[in-house]
Design a protein around this motif. Structure first.
Motif: not given
Length: 343
Positions: A13-20, A248-256
């Motif tokens: 699951a994604p993080p809550d906003p303001a929770t790094p 096995d690159t981890l892609t840090l994407c802008a959505h999802d």
């Protein structure tokens, strides 16, 4: 497009906003809200020696500024922002850039073309409104939709603080050291003119922005400023620029969510667009304008905001076939451009 799952998510699951959320040593993921059907954008905060580098900004909204203030209180620890790297000029990425720099310090880093486009979009939209609407009219947009778009005003300036006039250029192949890692710039095209991705091969990381998304497809549109553009060709070519990265690159994407499976996803994206191109070609057995193509290429009901993207994407697929010589473009007595098979 095939519904098969080709990516793997390390986070359920994604993080809550303001929770790094720390996604790799010294890299934190934030999920900022958007007031659209696509309701979020991911940005990343990177430790950078005695300071921080930010990757993208979120929209220029009070709620998003409040999130950044809370993140500064909980994560920054009084250390300054050294850089704000903006992957491309679109509002959800550029929006709060000026405010972040004024509030926390640092320099703007982005590609030259994206910086120029941010200036253009902020300053010129109002005076070019009728040129844009005339362009959409020639591709079949209904009068009531044109009137609704006119009423939106300068959507860019409504969501982006005035872009900084001073910046530092990132170009293809540049090596950027951030917090002991070396990142190399890869320029992606099609979604934006000179979208910057950053790859750290040593640690198997890719900051991919909107260029490679795990579930949805990034928008690829023709715009009024370049009426015969072929952005889908540029996007398809760009999908081959990541081949040197590890499987096995981890892609840090802008959505999802960040994901594994970069190469499989790039293959799937190419297959998806090839399928849509064939559907468009089949539909053009009789003359079709871009609006005619919306039910062919999009199976869901589109609101006004989505329509503005969808017509540009439909036209991108028609132009790809047109530039290949598979379609011809004819202009009717009504001034509308239609496409028909060249066979």
């Amino acid at each position: 497009m095939s519904s098969r799952v080709v990516v793997r998510y390390p986070w359920e699951a994604p993080p809550d906003p303001a929770t790094p959320t720390e996604v790799a040593p010294g890299i934190w993921w934030l999920r900022l809200p958007l007031p659209f059907v696509l309701d979020h954008v991911n940005v990343f905060v990177l430790e950078d020696g005695d300071g921080w580098t930010l990757i993208d900004c979120g929209l220029n909204k009070d709620s998003v500024r409040g999130i950044w203030e809370r993140v500064a209180d909980t994560l920054f620890g009084g250390r300054p922002v050294r850089r704000v790297i903006v992957t491309h000029f679109h509002p959800d990425h550029m929006g709060l850039c000026r405010w972040l720099i004024d509030r926390f310090g640092g320099e703007l880093w982005m590609s030259e073309t994206e910086w120029i486009w941010s200036q253009f979009a902020y300053e010129s939209h109002e005076r070019n409104m009728e040129a844009m609407l005339a362009f959409w009219r020639t591709h079949g947009m209904a009068t009531e939709t044109i009137d609704a778009m006119r009423g939106r005003g300068n959507f860019y300036a409504q969501n982006v603080a005035r872009p900084p006039i001073v910046y530092r250029r990132i170009a293809e192949g540049d090596a950027i050291e951030i917090g002991g890692r070396v990142w190399h710039a890869i320029v992606g095209r099609g979604h934006a003119p000179e979208h910057i991705c950053l790859a750290c091969s040593d640690d198997g990381l890719l900051l991919g922005g909107d260029q490679v998304l795990p579930r949805i497809t990034t928008n690829i549109s023709v715009h009024y400023q370049e009426p015969l553009a072929d952005p889908l060709r540029l996007f398809m070519e760009s999908t081959h620029k990541f081949g040197h990265l590890a499987p096995d690159t981890l892609t840090l994407c802008a959505h999802d969510r960040p994901f594994f499976g970069l190469h499989q996803r790039l293959v799937q994206l190419r297959e998806h667009h090839e399928e849509r191109l064939e559907a468009a070609w089949e539909a053009c057995a009789t003359p079709k304008h871009a609006i005619d193509m919306l039910p062919v290429l999009f199976r869901r009901k589109l609101d006004l905001h989505q329509q503005s993207f969808a017509i540009g994407e439909a036209l991108a697929h028609l132009h790809y076939l047109f530039h290949q010589g598979r379609l011809e473009r004819v202009t009717g007595d009504d001034g509308v451009h239609r496409f028909i098979r060249a066979d």
